[in-house]
Design a protein around this motif. Structure first.
Motif, mmCIF file in Angstrom:
data_model
loop_
_atom_site.group_PDB
_atom_site.id
_atom_site.type_symbol
_atom_site.label_atom_id
_atom_site.label_comp_id
_atom_site.label_asym_id
_atom_site.label_seq_id
_atom_site.Cartn_x
_atom_site.Cartn_y
_atom_site.Cartn_z
ATOM 1 N N LEU A 188 0.833 -1.200 0.000
ATOM 2 C CA LEU A 188 0.000 0.000 0.000
ATOM 3 C C LEU A 188 0.869 1.252 0.000
ATOM 4 O O LEU A 188 0.627 2.208 -0.754
ATOM 5 N N TYR A 189 1.867 1.253 0.850
ATOM 6 C CA TYR A 189 2.781 2.394 0.954
ATOM 7 C C TYR A 189 3.474 2.642 -0.392
ATOM 8 O O TYR A 189 3.500 3.775 -0.903
ATOM 9 N N THR A 190 4.014 1.597 -0.972
ATOM 10 C CA THR A 190 4.766 1.732 -2.227
ATOM 11 C C THR A 190 3.858 2.175 -3.370
ATOM 12 O O THR A 190 4.232 3.030 -4.180
ATOM 13 N N GLN A 191 2.667 1.604 -3.430
ATOM 14 C CA GLN A 191 1.741 1.969 -4.502
ATOM 15 C C GLN A 191 1.342 3.437 -4.400
ATOM 16 O O GLN A 191 1.239 4.132 -5.417
ATOM 17 N N PHE A 192 1.133 3.918 -3.196
ATOM 18 C CA PHE A 192 0.767 5.327 -3.019
ATOM 19 C C PHE A 192 1.927 6.245 -3.412
ATOM 20 O O PHE A 192 1.706 7.299 -4.027
ATOM 21 N N LYS A 193 3.118 5.859 -3.076
ATOM 22 C CA LYS A 193 4.289 6.679 -3.424
ATOM 23 C C LYS A 193 4.504 6.730 -4.937
ATOM 24 O O LYS A 193 4.793 7.792 -5.497
#
Length: 471
Positions: A188-193
């Motif tokens: 989730l973190y990586t996709q948002f970034k």
């Protein structure tokens, strides 16, 4: 000829004109009669239905065999609504510590044995859910059985240590937590970034994360209603000395809900129901039963054509329709788990039943109405039907389909405005409030309910006022 009861008469009105006077003139006297007719009768018959479209955020888990009802089993497939933003300030992907799915369960949100342990398992979906989706949906092929993301065991019996809290209405609930792979939080973190547009719409998010399949893996004797389902990420941030004024880095723990089940996304209770011989034999004998989450509706013909005919015959040139109401008693059917009548019934034109749910409509009090089960009178009272008669009067021809209706169990969600927030609320057997606005009416797929409708004691009351002028 219907018997007409004069409820009030001879309201005396006086008119005068100060500016002119005519010899031989007289005062004008008007009589206003309020006419009430309650002689109409109606009959109905149960009709089976085997599937309903998904239109609720509440999820049903478990299996139950209830004498006097039947065998029911339900599991869940669901998408999630993403958060609009993810906390990345002083947070790296490696600072994501854990991920949990949290389900809120009310103390009365079950049918069956509250102490019976139930095991649930969570799998990731591997492809998009269809739309529309129905309660008969088979999840096979939509998830990977070998990919188990988490499991837990719980009962609905709430002890002191399990009490999570109470909502704004004082209802007690507890949270059931399933630990999911930490990789989900880091993804989730990586996709948002890297691709923040993924979080712009539910469809964008579902194309990246199709959702979860939640099923019970052991335990029977209870079906449980999940009123809220969110995915929460636990992480920490490392604040440097120049931010905190300390000599070394400061680690601060944090929690954020990054996904939740909301009305905008697809969530579906996959229900298998086999009704007992007690129920099917009663319907075969001519009893009018409503049964949900699947089972029976009741179809009937409302005497709209006859009401209009009587009105036109009796009203005269000066008349006003006051009200039309329909009240039908409902009896609880004997069973061994206290299964009750549905909290709400929807009365909708038979020709429009399917579209009503597929198009997420709410009652318009012309083609559709809802009534709350009154636990004191043990009846459903449809009291706002005046516009229905007005609509019939406006037609050149009243067709059969204008009078053919279905009664079906539903769940009604209300939109509430308070001084601090706005939110959806569900009410069970509640007293209607003038401050609440209907936000959603969905098929009742949240727990077993059933009732016998007594058409022999149903009451239809039609009231209008007519005025006659006497010189």
């Amino acid at each position: 000829m219907a018997a007409l009861t004069v409820a009030a008469a001879a309201v005396m009105l006086t008119a005068c004109d100060d500016s002119t006077s005519m010899a031989g003139g007289s005062l004008v006297q008007d009589n206003v009669d309020v006419i009430m007719d309650s002689t109409y009768t109606v009959t109905g018959h149960s009709t089976p239905y085997t599937e309903v479209p998904s239109r609720t955020t509440m999820q049903l888990l478990g299996s139950l065999r209830a004498k006097g009802f039947g065998d029911i089993r339900s599991d869940v497939v669901t998408q999630y609504m993403p958060t609009a933003t993810i906390d990345t300030k002083y947070v790296t992907v490696d600072d994501i510590d854990s991920v949990k799915m949290i389900m809120a369960i009310y103390s009365d949100g079950f049918t069956g044995d509250s102490a019976m342990p139930m095991g649930i398992t969570v799998h990731p979906l591997v492809k998009q859910l269809p739309s529309p989706i129905y309660s008969s949906f088979d999840p096979e092929g939509y998830y990977d059985p070998s990919a188990v993301w988490g499991n837990t065991t719980f009962s609905t019996l709430i002890k002191g240590a399990e009490l999570t809290g109470a909502d704004s209405n004082g209802k007690i609930f507890k949270n059931v937590t399933v630990t999911l792979p930490v990789k989900l939080g880091r993804d989730l973190y990586t996709q948002f970034k890297e691709h923040p547009e993924t979080f712009d719409t539910p469809s964008n998010f579902a194309s990246w994360f199709p959702g979860l399949y939640i099923t019970s893996n052991f335990g029977s004797g209870r079906v449980t209603r999940v009123d809220n389902n969110v995915i929460t990420v636990y992480y920490h941030r490392v604040l440097p000395p120049e931010v905190t004024g300390q000599e070394t880095d400061t680690v601060v723990g944090a929690t954020a809900t990054y996904m939740g089940v909301t009305p905008e996304i697809i969530t579906n209770n996959n229900i298998r129901l086999t009704l007992s011989d007690d129920i099917t034999s009663r319907v075969a004998a001519g009893e009018q039963l409503v049964v949900a989450p699947l089972g029976y509706d009741v179809e009937f013909t409302f005497p709209g054509r006859k009401i209009v005919e009587d009105y036109k015959a009796k009203a005269g040139p000066l008349a006003v329709i006051n009200s039309l109401s329909f009240s039908i008693p409902a009896e609880q059917i004997t069973n061994d788990y206290g299964i009750t009548p549905p909290p709400y019934l929807l009365m909708v034109k038979k020709s429009e039943r399917d579209n009503f749910f597929l198009k997420s409509q709410v009652n318009d009090n012309v083609t559709s109405f809802y009534a709350t089960y009154n636990t004191s009178t043990r009846s459903y009272d449809f009291s706002s039907m005046r516009d229905y008669v007005l609509d019939l009067l406006s037609k050149d021809e009243i067709k059969d389909e204008d009078c053919e209706f279905v009664l079906t169990p539903v769940l009604v969600a209300f939109y509430e405005n308070t001084s601090s927030s706005s939110y959806y609320s569900y009410y069970y057997y509640s007293t209607p409030s003038t401050t609440r606005i209907v936000a959603q009416i969905s098929p009742y797929v949240t727990e077993p309910v059933m009732a016998r409708l007594n058409f022999k004691k149903a009451k239809i009351k039609f009231t209008f006022s007519r005025q006659s002028i006497k010189n």
